[in-house]
Design a protein around this motif. Structure first.
Motif, PDB file in Angstrom:
ATOM      1  N   UNK A 147       0.798  -1.032   0.422  1.00  0.00           N
ATOM      2  CA  UNK A 147       0.136  -0.130  -0.151  1.00  0.00           C
ATOM      3  C   UNK A 147       0.436   1.380  -0.200  1.00  0.00           C
ATOM      4  N   UNK A 148       1.187   1.965  -0.943  1.00  0.00           N
ATOM      5  CA  UNK A 148       1.510   3.467  -1.397  1.00  0.00           C
ATOM      6  C   UNK A 148       0.457   4.438  -0.010  1.00  0.00           C
ATOM      7  N   UNK A 149       1.794   4.903   0.314  1.00  0.00           N
ATOM      8  CA  UNK A 149       2.435   5.615   2.035  1.00  0.00           C
ATOM      9  C   UNK A 149       2.303   6.634   1.743  1.00  0.00           C
ATOM     10  N   UNK A 150       1.171   8.342   1.846  1.00  0.00           N
ATOM     11  CA  UNK A 150       1.111   9.168   1.735  1.00  0.00           C
ATOM     12  C   UNK A 150       1.542  10.396   3.469  1.00  0.00           C
ATOM     13  N   UNK A 151       2.479  10.983   3.391  1.00  0.00           N
ATOM     14  CA  UNK A 151       2.751  11.820   4.890  1.00  0.00           C
ATOM     15  C   UNK A 151       2.059  12.540   5.134  1.00  0.00           C
ATOM     16  N   UNK A 152       1.411  12.648   6.085  1.00  0.00           N
ATOM     17  CA  UNK A 152       0.443  13.927   6.318  1.00  0.00           C
ATOM     18  C   UNK A 152       1.216  14.776   7.602  1.00  0.00           C
ATOM     19  N   UNK A 153       0.955  16.126   7.818  1.00  0.00           N
ATOM     20  CA  UNK A 153       1.189  16.190   8.873  1.00  0.00           C
ATOM     21  C   UNK A 153       0.588  16.725  10.220  1.00  0.00           C
ATOM     22  N   UNK A 154       1.300  16.169  10.833  1.00  0.00           N
ATOM     23  CA  UNK A 154       0.240  16.270  12.183  1.00  0.00           C
ATOM     24  C   UNK A 154       0.477  17.980  12.640  1.00  0.00           C
ATOM     25  N   UNK A 155      -0.618  17.839  13.004  1.00  0.00           N
ATOM     26  CA  UNK A 155      -1.045  19.494  14.387  1.00  0.00           C
ATOM     27  C   UNK A 155      -1.083  19.362  15.121  1.00  0.00           C
ATOM     28  N   UNK A 156      -1.152  20.357  16.722  1.00  0.00           N
ATOM     29  CA  UNK A 156      -1.396  20.316  17.662  1.00  0.00           C
ATOM     30  C   UNK A 156      -2.802  19.519  17.876  1.00  0.00           C
ATOM     31  N   UNK A 157      -3.881  19.606  17.428  1.00  0.00           N
ATOM     32  CA  UNK A 157      -5.533  19.631  17.233  1.00  0.00           C
ATOM     33  C   UNK A 157      -5.487  18.020  16.349  1.00  0.00           C
ATOM     34  N   UNK A 158      -4.417  17.606  15.332  1.00  0.00           N
ATOM     35  CA  UNK A 158      -4.480  16.310  15.035  1.00  0.00           C
ATOM     36  C   UNK A 158      -3.902  16.464  13.001  1.00  0.00           C
ATOM     37  N   UNK A 159      -4.590  16.104  12.798  1.00  0.00           N
ATOM     38  CA  UNK A 159      -3.872  15.823  11.277  1.00  0.00           C
ATOM     39  C   UNK A 159      -4.396  16.721  10.513  1.00  0.00           C
ATOM     40  N   UNK A 160      -2.945  17.086   9.027  1.00  0.00           N
ATOM     41  CA  UNK A 160      -4.102  18.315   8.721  1.00  0.00           C
ATOM     42  C   UNK A 160      -5.440  18.632   7.615  1.00  0.00           C
ATOM     43  N   UNK A 161      -6.181  18.918   8.394  1.00  0.00           N
ATOM     44  CA  UNK A 161      -7.155  18.602   7.696  1.00  0.00           C
ATOM     45  C   UNK A 161      -7.120  19.278   6.282  1.00  0.00           C
ATOM     46  N   UNK A 162      -7.361  20.671   6.487  1.00  0.00           N
ATOM     47  CA  UNK A 162      -7.657  21.266   4.523  1.00  0.00           C
ATOM     48  C   UNK A 162      -7.062  19.699   3.935  1.00  0.00           C
ATOM     49  N   UNK A 163      -5.947  19.261   4.080  1.00  0.00           N
ATOM     50  CA  UNK A 163      -4.751  18.501   3.234  1.00  0.00           C
ATOM     51  C   UNK A 163      -5.358  16.868   3.320  1.00  0.00           C
ATOM     52  N   UNK A 164      -5.925  17.474   4.075  1.00  0.00           N
ATOM     53  CA  UNK A 164      -7.249  15.695   4.332  1.00  0.00           C
ATOM     54  C   UNK A 164      -8.219  15.609   3.154  1.00  0.00           C
ATOM     55  N   UNK A 165      -8.750  16.634   3.879  1.00  0.00           N
ATOM     56  CA  UNK A 165      -9.712  16.258   2.965  1.00  0.00           C
ATOM     57  C   UNK A 165     -10.232  17.317   1.560  1.00  0.00           C
ATOM     58  N   UNK A 166      -9.573  17.213   1.191  1.00  0.00           N
ATOM     59  CA  UNK A 166      -8.769  17.447  -0.301  1.00  0.00           C
ATOM     60  C   UNK A 166      -8.044  16.603  -1.100  1.00  0.00           C
ATOM     61  N   UNK A 167      -7.238  15.739  -0.478  1.00  0.00           N
ATOM     62  CA  UNK A 167      -6.498  14.441  -1.009  1.00  0.00           C
ATOM     63  C   UNK A 167      -7.757  13.057  -0.715  1.00  0.00           C
ATOM     64  N   UNK A 168      -8.309  12.703  -0.055  1.00  0.00           N
ATOM     65  CA  UNK A 168      -9.566  12.186  -0.418  1.00  0.00           C
ATOM     66  C   UNK A 168     -10.871  12.548  -1.129  1.00  0.00           C
ATOM     67  N   UNK A 169     -10.809  13.469  -1.285  1.00  0.00           N
ATOM     68  CA  UNK A 169     -12.055  14.015  -2.037  1.00  0.00           C
ATOM     69  C   UNK A 169     -11.644  13.811  -3.269  1.00  0.00           C
ATOM     70  N   UNK A 170     -10.330  13.578  -3.541  1.00  0.00           N
ATOM     71  CA  UNK A 170     -10.055  14.126  -5.609  1.00  0.00           C
ATOM     72  C   UNK A 170      -9.607  12.451  -5.489  1.00  0.00           C
ATOM     73  N   UNK A 171      -9.283  11.670  -4.960  1.00  0.00           N
ATOM     74  CA  UNK A 171      -7.930  10.689  -5.160  1.00  0.00           C
ATOM     75  C   UNK A 171      -9.099   9.308  -4.914  1.00  0.00           C
ATOM     76  N   UNK A 172      -9.483   8.428  -5.534  1.00  0.00           N
ATOM     77  CA  UNK A 172     -10.024   7.609  -5.042  1.00  0.00           C
ATOM     78  C   UNK A 172      -9.046   6.132  -4.397  1.00  0.00           C
ATOM     79  N   UNK A 173      -7.845   6.333  -4.649  1.00  0.00           N
ATOM     80  CA  UNK A 173      -7.354   4.746  -4.693  1.00  0.00           C
ATOM     81  C   UNK A 173      -7.111   5.154  -2.873  1.00  0.00           C
ATOM     82  N   UNK A 174      -7.239   6.180  -2.268  1.00  0.00           N
ATOM     83  CA  UNK A 174      -6.899   6.545  -1.167  1.00  0.00           C
ATOM     84  C   UNK A 174      -8.041   5.878  -0.853  1.00  0.00           C
TER      85      UNK A 174
END
Length: 420
Positions: A147-174
């Motif tokens: 499984x291919x891994x994509x690093x996501x920055x981890x901030x004080x509240x959790x993962x960078x949700x702007x990046x997470x929501x953008x990626x999962x909305x665009x890529x069906x392979x995630x």
């Protein structure tokens, strides 16, 4: 050993290092192992039981009850705010449950969707989002299963949700994301309610997107108790009841080699998993489940036990944090987390210094987690993150180890300066 001052020259630091190396120390801080004194708190678990019958009359010594004895499911449901009917009690390892579930998704798929291995054979492997720095064994599962891994920055509240929501909305392979939502490994990050809500409600291109919610440190509070929003409730509220697999274990509560692990999820997922498990095992260790129930009895007793564990760990965290303050504050050589609980402290050296620091420490007898291990593929692009695991050494050993560690950080930083 006295830690050299912040104005000590590189030559003086290396002299102090050679002195430390000459002591031939053997101090291992590479994993978050409970110390013997922590394990001793659970010794009563090893006593013989006077009865092996469960509440419903089942003989725990025999076959049966694939999803775990009802009283064990109820105990952990009450402790964690889960539904006991949407839970499976496994063996001692939640990591085994995680691997088995990812492997099942690769082989069989879920909810009528294609098996994930289909994409790999077609030359377009599925992908997981990996909040980083994170848990190296999660990343190892992905590597093992292609499984291919994509690093996501981890901030004080959790993962960078702007990046997470953008990626999962665009890529069906995630297809998934790894989450350690409370006192994360290694940074001690605690996910905010906003992050939990976004993870539960976000639009995903993949219909079979799954959150792997490893709540390993959900009750491991050391300095401050932190509340965590219930991800399963949030997913159900937003119309995604099957989105999350929730994991928990007693590995660092009782005995790592003889604890109890669980998986909780939506009803469809639990039905699927029981189907797969029925081909693999008739039942997990019901005697161990019963032993844990008889020992703890109530969630309140588990919390009281955790308070004793916190009392064991707190002096070690205090020592590490005070050593870092005294040895590195104001130098610009490193920054570090100040966790409220969990098992680790995350430290960032200057870029390009982590591997050198870890190598120097190992030569001097202090074994740390490999630099880079907290990132997918072991690749920390900045070469700066180091995980500190204070739990296993004695206070005396930890004191000596931290002196050497700080010395190595300074040497690596000054060497980097001189090479520019």
């Amino acid at each position: 050993m006295d830690t050299p001052s912040n104005t000590t020259s590189l030559e003086q630091l290396k002299d102090a290092y050679e002195e430390a190396r000459g002591k031939h120390l053997k101090l291992n801080m590479s994993r978050g192992k409970p110390a013997p004194s922590q394990l001793d708190l659970s010794s009563a678990l090893l006593g013989a039981m006077d009865s092996y019958m469960t509440a419903d009359g089942t003989d725990a010594r025999n076959y049966g009850i694939l999803d775990g004895i009802p009283e064990c499911r109820q105990l952990f449901a009450d402790l964690l705010g889960l539904n006991p009917d949407r839970m499976i009690i496994g063996g001692n390892s939640s990591l085994s449950l995680m691997f088995d579930i990812v492997a099942a998704l690769c082989l069989f798929g879920t909810g009528g969707n294609r098996p994930w291995q289909h994409y790999r054979y077609a030359g377009t492997p599925v992908k997981f989002l990996c909040p980083s720095p994170g848990y190296d064994r999660h990343f190892r599962i992905c590597e093992e299963l292609g499984i291919e891994m994509i690093p996501i920055p981890l901030n004080e509240e959790g993962p960078d949700m702007d990046l997470v929501t953008t990626l999962v909305r665009q890529d069906p392979l995630i297809k998934g994301i790894w989450c350690v939502p409370l006192h994360s490994n290694p940074g001690g990050v605690c996910y905010s309610s906003r992050v939990v809500e976004e993870l539960a409600s976000m639009e995903t291109a993949a219909r079979d997107f799954r959150i792997f919610w490893d709540n390993a440190y959900g009750i491991h509070h050391i300095y401050e108790e932190v509340a965590l929003k219930n991800i399963l409730d949030a997913c159900e509220k937003h119309g995604h009841p099957e989105r999350t697999y929730y994991f928990f274990s007693t590995s660092k509560i009782t005995f790592p080699g003889a604890g109890v692990a669980l998986i909780a999820s939506g009803p469809g997922n639990i039905k699927e998993l029981k189907g797969h498990m029925s081909a693999q095992i008739i039942s997990y260790d019901k005697l161990n489940q019963l032993r844990h129930v008889r020992h703890f009895k109530t969630p309140e007793n588990i919390r009281a036990h955790m308070a004793m564990l916190a009392d064991e760990l707190r002096p070690k965290f205090d020592l590490v944090l005070s050593k870092l303050e005294m040895g590195l504050k104001g130098t610009g050589f490193a920054s570090w987390s100040r966790p409220k609980g969990g098992y680790f402290i995350s430290l960032d050296t200057r870029p390009g210094c982590a591997r050198r620091t870890v190598a120097l420490a190992k030569e001097a007898g202090v074994v740390l987690t490999d630099a880079g291990a907290t990132y997918p593929y072991g690749k920390d692009e900045k070469d700066s993150n180091i995980r500190i695991a204070p739990s296993y050494p004695t206070l005396e050993e930890l004191d000596a180890a931290m002196d050497i560690f700080i010395l190595c950080i300074k040497i690596a930083a000054l060497e980097t300066n001189n090479s520019k």
